[in-house]
Design a protein around this motif. Structure first.
Motif, short mmCIF file in Angstrom:
data_model
loop_
_atom_site.label_atom_id
_atom_site.label_comp_id
_atom_site.label_asym_id
_atom_site.label_seq_id
_atom_site.Cartn_x
_atom_site.Cartn_y
_atom_site.Cartn_z
N GLU A 113 39.04 45.34 39.00
CA GLU A 113 39.82 46.31 38.25
C GLU A 113 39.74 45.99 36.76
OE1 GLU A 113 42.29 42.81 39.29
OE2 GLU A 113 41.04 44.21 40.39
N TYR A 140 44.83 32.66 26.06
CA TYR A 140 44.18 32.84 27.34
C TYR A 140 43.13 33.94 27.22
CZ TYR A 140 47.80 30.16 29.83
OH TYR A 140 48.63 29.17 30.28
N GLY A 150 39.16 41.52 36.75
CA GLY A 150 39.25 41.06 38.13
C GLY A 150 39.61 39.59 38.29
N LYS A 151 39.93 38.93 37.19
CA LYS A 151 40.25 37.50 37.25
C LYS A 151 41.61 37.21 36.63
CE LYS A 151 35.41 36.02 37.02
NZ LYS A 151 34.43 35.14 36.32
N GLY A 152 42.11 36.04 36.93
CA GLY A 152 43.34 35.60 36.29
C GLY A 152 43.07 35.06 34.90
N PRO A 153 44.10 34.94 34.08
CA PRO A 153 43.92 34.39 32.73
C PRO A 153 43.36 32.97 32.78
CG PRO A 153 46.06 35.45 32.93
CD PRO A 153 45.48 35.38 34.31
N LEU A 157 49.15 43.48 39.52
CA LEU A 157 48.46 42.23 39.85
C LEU A 157 49.48 41.11 39.79
CD1 LEU A 157 45.64 40.87 40.35
CD2 LEU A 157 45.57 40.47 37.88
N LEU A 214 50.20 37.24 39.70
CA LEU A 214 49.50 36.01 39.35
C LEU A 214 50.36 34.80 39.61
CD1 LEU A 214 48.18 37.34 35.94
CD2 LEU A 214 46.72 36.71 37.86
N PHE A 269 45.87 29.53 36.01
CA PHE A 269 46.14 30.72 36.81
C PHE A 269 45.15 30.90 37.96
CE2 PHE A 269 49.40 33.23 34.67
CZ PHE A 269 49.52 32.54 33.47
N GLY A 270 45.67 31.49 39.03
CA GLY A 270 44.82 31.91 40.12
C GLY A 270 44.24 33.29 39.84
N PRO A 271 43.43 33.81 40.75
CA PRO A 271 42.78 35.11 40.53
C PRO A 271 43.71 36.29 40.73
CG PRO A 271 42.17 34.21 42.66
CD PRO A 271 42.97 33.14 41.97
#
Lengths: 112, 113
Positions: A2, A36, A41-44, B88, B90, B104-106
């Motif tokens: 996303e 950050y 599609g990923k986390g920070p 989302l 997190l 952080f995770g995905p």
């Protein structure tokens, strides 16, 4: 994945140029600041941090500047690369370190 | 060394249902924080867990609850889901109550229909 930050401020730079991303933080009591990077599609992902007893800190190709007088934080990326394209968030840590407050984010586009 | 992991990756629920999201912290970390990130916005702090207790809570209703287990993993529960809970979610882990760097995770993408 996303998209993150569809309506964020955008900075477009040429590959190899330096990038400067700015952030105004809200709480004068904050004493820890973090940048950050978030790809779609990923986390920070942690880039660099700085504590309030410093005004500059350097990492690999990145520098963070802190101006407590005007509550301003900046991230400088040297020799920007296509892989640097992402949304960048500044964050401040408040209330004894429990709560991290994120800024709105800036989308960085790197043109090859 | 495994980083922060979250499950599931994606989830679709309907209004009124309940959901549980899971997080395993980075090896050696004892603190877990949860964030909600709506599309186009920065992450918003929900709460933080340390020593199996909720240490601080952001501006979220009681429908959001959590738990931390003795192995430091954590769950986020959301009851009576609303359309506005689509986001989302997190998880971030750190050492010593978040004064150190958070990793952080995905994330888990929750869609409420």
């Amino acid at each position: 994945g996303e998209s993150v930050g569809l309506h964020l401020p955008t900075l477009s730079v040429q590959e190899g140029d330096n990038s400067i991303i700015n952030c105004a933080y809200s709480n004068s009591a904050s004493d820890y600041f973090i940048w950050y990077k978030q790809e779609s599609g990923k986390g920070p992902q942690f880039i660099i941090d700085i504590r309030s007893n410093m005004d500059k800190r350097q990492g690999q190709r990145v520098t963070v500047l802190l101006n407590k007088t005007v509550k301003h934080l900046s991230l400088q990326i040297a020799a920007t690369q296509p892989g640097d394209s992402a949304v960048y968030f500044c964050a401040e840590n408040s209330y004894g370190g429990f709560k991290t407050i994120f800024g709105a984010g800036t989308r960085l586009f790197v043109k090859a | 060394d495994a980083g922060v992991t979250q499950s599931p990756t994606h989830l679709i629920k309907t209004r009124g249902q309940q959901v549980t999201l899971r997080c395993s912290p980075k090896s050696g970390h004892d603190t877990v924080s949860w964030y909600q990130q709506a599309l186009g916005q920065g992450p918003q702090f929900i709460f933080q867990y340390y020593e199996e207790e909720e240490r601080q809570r952001g501006n979220f209703p009681d429908r959001f609850s959590g738990h931390q287990f003795p192995n430091y993993s954590s769950e986020l529960n959301v009851n009576a889901l609303l359309l506005g809970d689509s986001a989302l979610y997190l998880c971030a882990s750190s050492l010593r109550r978040g004064t150190d760097t958070q990793y952080f995770g995905p994330g888990t993408r929750l869609t409420v229909l």
